[in-house]
Design an enzyme around this catalytic site. Structure first.
Site, PDB file in Angstrom:
ATOM      1  N   CYS A 125      48.235  24.147  57.365  1.00  0.00           N
ATOM      2  CA  CYS A 125      49.139  24.973  56.561  1.00  0.00           C
ATOM      3  C   CYS A 125      50.071  25.791  57.459  1.00  0.00           C
ATOM      4  CB  CYS A 125      48.312  25.908  55.688  1.00  0.00           C
ATOM      5  SG  CYS A 125      49.292  27.132  54.839  1.00  0.00           S
ATOM      6  N   CYS A 158      43.206  31.512  52.786  1.00  0.00           N
ATOM      7  CA  CYS A 158      42.161  30.714  53.463  1.00  0.00           C
ATOM      8  C   CYS A 158      41.731  31.443  54.733  1.00  0.00           C
ATOM      9  CB  CYS A 158      42.703  29.353  53.874  1.00  0.00           C
ATOM     10  SG  CYS A 158      43.142  28.262  52.513  1.00  0.00           S
ATOM     11  N   GLN A 177      36.170  27.954  36.011  1.00  0.00           N
ATOM     12  CA  GLN A 177      36.002  27.624  37.429  1.00  0.00           C
ATOM     13  C   GLN A 177      37.253  26.947  37.976  1.00  0.00           C
ATOM     14  OE1 GLN A 177      33.642  28.484  39.427  1.00  0.00           O
ATOM     15  NE2 GLN A 177      31.849  28.936  38.180  1.00  0.00           N
ATOM     16  N   TYR A 227      26.318  35.549  31.177  1.00  0.00           N
ATOM     17  CA  TYR A 227      27.611  35.497  31.860  1.00  0.00           C
ATOM     18  C   TYR A 227      28.233  34.121  31.620  1.00  0.00           C
ATOM     19  CZ  TYR A 227      25.274  39.253  34.513  1.00  0.00           C
ATOM     20  OH  TYR A 227      24.587  40.372  34.899  1.00  0.00           O
ATOM     21  N   CYS A 238      28.013  33.229  43.176  1.00  0.00           N
ATOM     22  CA  CYS A 238      29.188  33.068  44.041  1.00  0.00           C
ATOM     23  C   CYS A 238      29.123  34.055  45.199  1.00  0.00           C
ATOM     24  CB  CYS A 238      30.471  33.259  43.235  1.00  0.00           C
ATOM     25  SG  CYS A 238      30.565  34.842  42.405  1.00  0.00           S
TER      26      CYS A 238
END
Ligand code: SAH
Length: 498
Positions: A101, A110, A329, A358, A454
């Site tokens: 990138c 990132c 997601q 959740y 997560c």
């Protein structure tokens, strides 16, 4: 020279061991600001910074990889650690790659594009293991010898991270702030620079679905042509705050959300006309109003400017309606892997009662419902619960029901009402489960708990609570939902002991 390294209060006496009284540098540090050092990198932090050790002191160095030796310039010194800037790679890691990138160095999106993919997956697994051991005080199979008499082969099985064959262009949602270029005053949109609120203009993000990149480019172009005023965080003036693009990767449907400061979007008809002309796949154009001076992207009010209030997507043959503010997601391909694992760990035979805490728009709930007797989903965002009910009907699923509210309030009430769960699935946000929810799980005594997480650190903290309450953590699968970033998702199976 070892500068006054004695520990504790005494060693910090002013003027000790050659450090001038006026210097802000703590006396325990072996380095001064601006000093050049050569250090060996022994690990990565959860933020993806290299961890260097030199003279018993820890230096965090952005961009350095484990196994490397680097020359770095010390930028900031605290009592026991400091930050340094990478100057030169003395010894390069075989896992180092050229980031593809163009804006990787500046952009905060990132963190691991300089780390090759297999090494990244291995690091993510180890990061999960380290959290389970350090924070959860859990025994992981294969992790050293254990003081309490357990063998190395005993303990929790942490599987290899499930990676992607093609780890690019995976994101179905782009959400970027709009601002003004400091160079030329042009309207720009992109990601925030690492650790700041400076916007890095972005036209092509390699982890985004092409449709979303196209939406961002088109919205920028239209904004400039219509002379839209970008929002300014400092003054609170201006109209356009954020643009969000979401693509149903299976259906090809596109949603565009313009987040505005105030209800008025000047030239709204022009906006709709231009977006429809330039983005033929668009199914929904939505305005969200956020007048608060906050980091939270969305406000409470959502208005449909054109088309449908939702777009549709499919996961493993189940169709989902997704509205602007609902959680969905971002990596659909890996989501299917994640949910299949969650269903497998739930160990369903067709008769069980399952609670999905959740639950968002009911995604996991509907995967579970195909194999359970009955599923109850709970979620705090009311729009998401409307989507969940709609999604059950859309798929002809009649054994799932949903309620809006905090899981830690609704589930205890369900318990009082006599609902008894055989399996509880939790998929909380980064801060983990509410303690009241964990307490309720322990009181309800389901046979199995499936924890989708997560955030490995809050996962480890919550697993400790469940272990102390009589559950055993059996298996963990890390799933790479966010390649090239430091994020890692896990599915965990716990079983009631005895
Ligand atoms: N299982 C879903 C959503 C997971 S994200 C999926 O895979 O798509 C976590 C969700 O928890 C979000 O939808 C968020 O709105 C919701 N949430 C946050 N705090 C909550 C609480 N206290 N009670 C219930 N839901 C909550």
């Amino acid at each position: 020279m070892n500068k006054g390294r004695s520990r504790g209060g005494k060693g910090r006496a002013r003027g000790a061991a050659g450090v001038s009284a006026s210097a802000a540098v703590p006396v325990d540090a072996p380095f001064q600001k601006n000093e050049e050092v050569t250090v060996d990198i022994i690990g990565l932090t959860h933020d993806g910074e290299g961890v260097g050790r030199a003279d018993g002191f820890t230096l965090f160095i952005q961009g350095a990889l484990p196994g490397e030796r680097v020359r770095a310039k010390v930028m900031k010194v605290k009592k026991q650690y400091g930050y340094a800037r990478l100057e030169e790679l003395v010894l390069k890691s075989p896992s180092r790659i050229e980031p593809p990138c163009d804006i990787y160095k500046e952009c905060g999106g990132c963190q691991l594009q300089h780390f090759d993919y297999p090494a990244q997956l291995e690091w993510k697994r180890q990061h999960v293991v380290d959290n389970l051991v350090r924070i959860g005080k859990l025994h992981v199979a294969g992790e050293g010898s254990l003081a309490d008499g357990k063998s190395v082969s005993e303990g929790i099985i942490v599987h290899p991270t499930v990676g992607m064959d093609e780890p690019w262009r995976y994101r179905n949602k782009a959400s970027v702030p709009i601002g003004v270029s400091a160079h030329d005053g042009q309207l720009i949109a992109g990601f925030y620079a690492r650790g700041s609120h400076r916007i890095i203009d972005m036209d092509d993000c390699l982890i985004e679905h092409e449709h979303n990149d196209e939406v961002i480019r088109v919205v920028k172009r239209i904004s400039r042509e219509l002379g839209a005023s970008p929002y300014d965080e400092q003054s609170g003036r201006g109209v356009l705050r954020h643009v969000m693009a979401r693509t149903g990767v299976v259906t090809g449907e596109i949603m565009v959300v313009l987040v505005t400061n105030g209800k008025k979007l000047p030239q709204a008809e022009q906006w709709v006309k231009r977006i429809r002309e330039e983005l033929p796949g668009v199914k929904s154009i939505v305005q969200n109003v956020n007048e608060r001076n906050t980091n939270v992207i969305f406000g409470d009010e959502t208005l449909v400017l054109w088309g449908s209030e939702v777009i549709y997507d499919e996961l493993d043959g189940i169709r989902f309606a997704i509205s602007a503010r609902s959680f969905y997601q971002v990596n659909p391909m890996q989501t299917v892997e994640l949910y299949r694992k969650a269903v497998e760990y739930a160990g369903l035979t067709g008769t069980e009662t399952v609670i999905d805490a959740y639950c968002g728009i009911g995604t996991i709930s509907l995967f579970l419902a195909r194999q359970a007797g009955r599923v109850y989903g709970v979620e705090i965002v009311p729009e998401a619960i409307e989507d969940a009910a709609r999604n059950a009907a859309l798929n002809g699923i009649s054994n799932a029901s949903f309620e809006a509210g905090p899981a830690e309030v609704v589930i205890p009430r369900w318990r009082k009402e006599g609902i008894k769960a055989d399996v509880i699935v939790v998929d909380p946000p980064r801060k983990g489960c509410d303690p009241a929810l964990l307490e309720t799980i322990l009181a309800m005594q389901p046979e199995r708990v499936v924890y989708v997480s997560c955030n490995p650190s809050t996962l480890a903290r919550d697993l400790r609570v469940l272990e102390d309450g009589g559950y055993r953590t059996d298996e963990v699968v890390p799933v790479d939902m966010f390649p090239w970033t430091v994020h890692v998702e896990c599915v965990v199976r716990l079983t009631r002991e005895g």
